[in-house]
Design a protein around this motif. Structure first.
Motif, PDB file in Angstrom:
ATOM      1  N   VAL A  60       0.618  -0.978   0.064  1.00 43.26           N
ATOM      2  CA  VAL A  60      -0.405   0.304  -0.483  1.00 43.26           C
ATOM      3  C   VAL A  60       0.800   1.413  -0.015  1.00 43.26           C
ATOM      4  O   VAL A  60       1.792   1.787   0.572  1.00 43.26           O
ATOM      5  N   ARG A  61       0.885   2.381  -1.081  1.00 43.90           N
ATOM      6  CA  ARG A  61       1.348   3.881  -0.609  1.00 43.90           C
ATOM      7  C   ARG A  61       0.927   4.108   0.452  1.00 43.90           C
ATOM      8  O   ARG A  61       0.613   4.432   0.562  1.00 43.90           O
ATOM      9  N   ILE A  62       2.037   4.557   0.612  1.00 42.60           N
ATOM     10  CA  ILE A  62       2.001   5.551   2.527  1.00 42.60           C
ATOM     11  C   ILE A  62       2.253   7.230   1.756  1.00 42.60           C
ATOM     12  O   ILE A  62       3.168   7.364   1.232  1.00 42.60           O
ATOM     13  N   GLY A  63       1.504   7.676   1.725  1.00 42.65           N
ATOM     14  CA  GLY A  63       0.850   9.400   1.858  1.00 42.65           C
ATOM     15  C   GLY A  63       1.163  10.120   3.689  1.00 42.65           C
ATOM     16  O   GLY A  63       1.175   9.795   4.435  1.00 42.65           O
ATOM     17  N   ALA A  64       1.800  10.867   3.406  1.00 44.68           N
ATOM     18  CA  ALA A  64       2.330  11.849   4.353  1.00 44.68           C
ATOM     19  C   ALA A  64       0.689  12.779   4.965  1.00 44.68           C
ATOM     20  O   ALA A  64       0.548  13.779   4.730  1.00 44.68           O
ATOM     21  N   LEU A  91       7.041  20.634   6.859  1.00 41.75           N
ATOM     22  CA  LEU A  91       8.290  20.408   6.840  1.00 41.75           C
ATOM     23  C   LEU A  91       8.841  19.375   7.471  1.00 41.75           C
ATOM     24  O   LEU A  91       9.286  17.898   7.254  1.00 41.75           O
ATOM     25  N   TYR A  92       8.826  19.094   8.998  1.00 40.75           N
ATOM     26  CA  TYR A  92       9.294  18.622  10.323  1.00 40.75           C
ATOM     27  C   TYR A  92       8.478  17.369   9.727  1.00 40.75           C
ATOM     28  O   TYR A  92       8.563  15.938  10.030  1.00 40.75           O
ATOM     29  N   GLN A  93       6.485  17.689   9.604  1.00 41.29           N
ATOM     30  CA  GLN A  93       5.910  15.836   9.640  1.00 41.29           C
ATOM     31  C   GLN A  93       6.591  15.454   8.867  1.00 41.29           C
ATOM     32  O   GLN A  93       6.755  13.493   9.132  1.00 41.29           O
ATOM     33  N   LEU A  94       6.397  15.858   7.194  1.00 33.92           N
ATOM     34  CA  LEU A  94       6.904  14.930   6.205  1.00 33.92           C
ATOM     35  C   LEU A  94       8.540  14.072   6.121  1.00 33.92           C
ATOM     36  O   LEU A  94       8.194  13.120   5.774  1.00 33.92           O
ATOM     37  N   ALA A  95       9.460  15.200   6.521  1.00 35.26           N
ATOM     38  CA  ALA A  95      10.438  14.123   6.906  1.00 35.26           C
ATOM     39  C   ALA A  95      10.472  13.368   7.877  1.00 35.26           C
ATOM     40  O   ALA A  95      11.155  12.120   7.779  1.00 35.26           O
ATOM     41  N   ALA A  96       9.974  13.408   8.656  1.00 33.48           N
ATOM     42  CA  ALA A  96       8.942  12.734  10.143  1.00 33.48           C
ATOM     43  C   ALA A  96       8.817  11.370   9.387  1.00 33.48           C
ATOM     44  O   ALA A  96       9.626  10.069   9.722  1.00 33.48           O
ATOM     45  N   VAL A  97       8.174  11.290   9.013  1.00 37.06           N
ATOM     46  CA  VAL A  97       7.059  10.347   8.283  1.00 37.06           C
ATOM     47  C   VAL A  97       7.679   9.831   6.998  1.00 37.06           C
ATOM     48  O   VAL A  97       8.181   8.045   7.203  1.00 37.06           O
ATOM     49  N   ASP A  98       8.284   9.930   6.186  1.00 36.15           N
ATOM     50  CA  ASP A  98       9.894   9.501   5.271  1.00 36.15           C
ATOM     51  C   ASP A  98      10.501   8.577   6.440  1.00 36.15           C
ATOM     52  O   ASP A  98      10.805   7.356   5.356  1.00 36.15           O
ATOM     53  N   GLY A  99      11.102   9.829   6.916  1.00 35.82           N
ATOM     54  CA  GLY A  99      11.719   9.118   7.880  1.00 35.82           C
ATOM     55  C   GLY A  99      12.201   7.168   7.913  1.00 35.82           C
ATOM     56  O   GLY A  99      12.716   6.104   7.392  1.00 35.82           O
ATOM     57  N   GLY A 106      10.177   1.359   2.851  1.00 35.05           N
ATOM     58  CA  GLY A 106       9.322   1.658   1.886  1.00 35.05           C
ATOM     59  C   GLY A 106       9.641   3.296   1.600  1.00 35.05           C
ATOM     60  O   GLY A 106      10.658   4.059   2.377  1.00 35.05           O
ATOM     61  N   ARG A 107       8.653   4.628   1.184  1.00 35.23           N
ATOM     62  CA  ARG A 107       8.455   5.818   1.409  1.00 35.23           C
ATOM     63  C   ARG A 107       7.897   6.387   1.597  1.00 35.23           C
ATOM     64  O   ARG A 107       6.429   6.377   0.687  1.00 35.23           O
ATOM     65  N   VAL A 108       6.887   7.776   1.264  1.00 33.14           N
ATOM     66  CA  VAL A 108       6.403   8.518   1.701  1.00 33.14           C
ATOM     67  C   VAL A 108       6.053   8.532  -0.519  1.00 33.14           C
ATOM     68  O   VAL A 108       7.048   9.284  -0.974  1.00 33.14           O
ATOM     69  N   SER A 109       5.129   8.594  -0.362  1.00 29.21           N
ATOM     70  CA  SER A 109       4.758   8.750  -2.097  1.00 29.21           C
ATOM     71  C   SER A 109       3.991  10.127  -2.590  1.00 29.21           C
ATOM     72  O   SER A 109       3.367  10.343  -3.635  1.00 29.21           O
ATOM     73  N   TYR A 110       2.674  10.388  -1.481  1.00 27.28           N
ATOM     74  CA  TYR A 110       2.319  11.730  -1.581  1.00 27.28           C
ATOM     75  C   TYR A 110       2.341  12.598  -0.358  1.00 27.28           C
ATOM     76  O   TYR A 110       2.328  11.701   0.455  1.00 27.28           O
TER      77      TYR A 110
END
Length: 254
Positions: A60-64, A91-99, A106-110
């Motif tokens: 399943v694709r991961i989104g932040a 930016l902080y939230q996005l970087a945290a979940v992608d990390g 996986g990675r954040v896709s959207y």
């Protein structure tokens, strides 16, 4: 995606500490994209890690799912935040979940803003600018989910960031194509058959019936079912089964 394909997304990872909200694992067996709470409206590091790992395991694709900093209000209270501060917080939230997602394979896709922030940036270009600037600064290739007609589309285009239009199967609409505020009666739809029927019409006829009975044109590449709605798993399964019966392929857009 073709005209007979659509993405199905849900808000996940919205527990906090010992409190669990919704059945994330069951929803991950149904949806194709998971909007993972980033810790500002819900979620915590362990929950984010667990949700991302489960999403990766199921493909399943991961989104932040970025939000205002509002744990007490579940991100559903509109807030006045300085644009520079809001940009940094997104930016902080996005970087945290992608990390964490990358550590899980996986990675954040959207990116999908949550609650009050989602609704605010649909009509407020200044707040939309702060959110989109954060996405562009982190990874310009990440699309942002938003409503058709949202102010986000124009702002994102200036930054070279793609947008993905979405519709809400379990939410009532105004004649203007916006969501009926949750404080109003009937804003959330709980009947699985009604939700599934709405989703099929959204995907095939490109239209939704507004609260006043009018028909609102609606172009969507993704359909959302809220993970915190009571009976969310049942609703999501009804939507997926309904789409399949209508000949619509459910496939991630990202």
């Amino acid at each position: 995606m073709t005209d007979r394909e659509i993405d199905l997304n849900a808000d996940l990872g919205e527990g906090f500490g010992i409190w669990r909200l919704g059945d994330d694992e069951a929803l991950l067996d149904v949806v194709t994209s998971a909007n993972v709470a980033c810790g500002f409206h819900a979620g915590d590091p362990a929950t984010i890690r667990r949700t991302c790992a489960a999403a990766v395991d199921r493909g399943v694709r991961i989104g932040a799912q970025v939000s205002y900093r509002d744990l007490a209000g579940f991100g559903r209270r509109e807030m006045e935040v300085d644009p520079e501060e809001l940009c940094a917080e997104v930016l902080y939230q996005l970087a945290a979940v992608d990390g964490i997602a990358r550590a899980m394979g996986g990675r954040v896709s959207y990116v999908k803003p949550h609650g009050a922030l989602y609704n605010r940036i649909c009509r407020d270009p200044g707040q939309a600018e702060a959110v989109v600037a954060a996405v562009a600064g982190y990874d310009r290739s990440l699309p942002v989910l938003t409503l058709p007609g949202s102010a986000v589309h124009g702002v994102a285009a200036r930054h070279g960031v793609a947008t993905v239009t979405e519709a809400f199967a379990d939410r009532a609409y105004t004649p203007a194509g916006t969501l009926v505020p949750r404080r109003e009666a009937g804003a959330v739809i709980h009947d699985p058959d009604a939700v599934a029927t709405r989703a099929v019409r959204m995907a095939t006829a490109r239209v939704v019936t507004a609260a006043d009975g009018s028909q609102v044109p609606l172009e969507a590449r993704s359909i959302c079912v809220h993970g915190d709605t009571p009976g969310a798993v049942r609703l999501a399964r009804a939507v997926r089964d309904g789409l399949a019966a209508a000949g619509v392929t459910v496939r991630a857009f990202a």
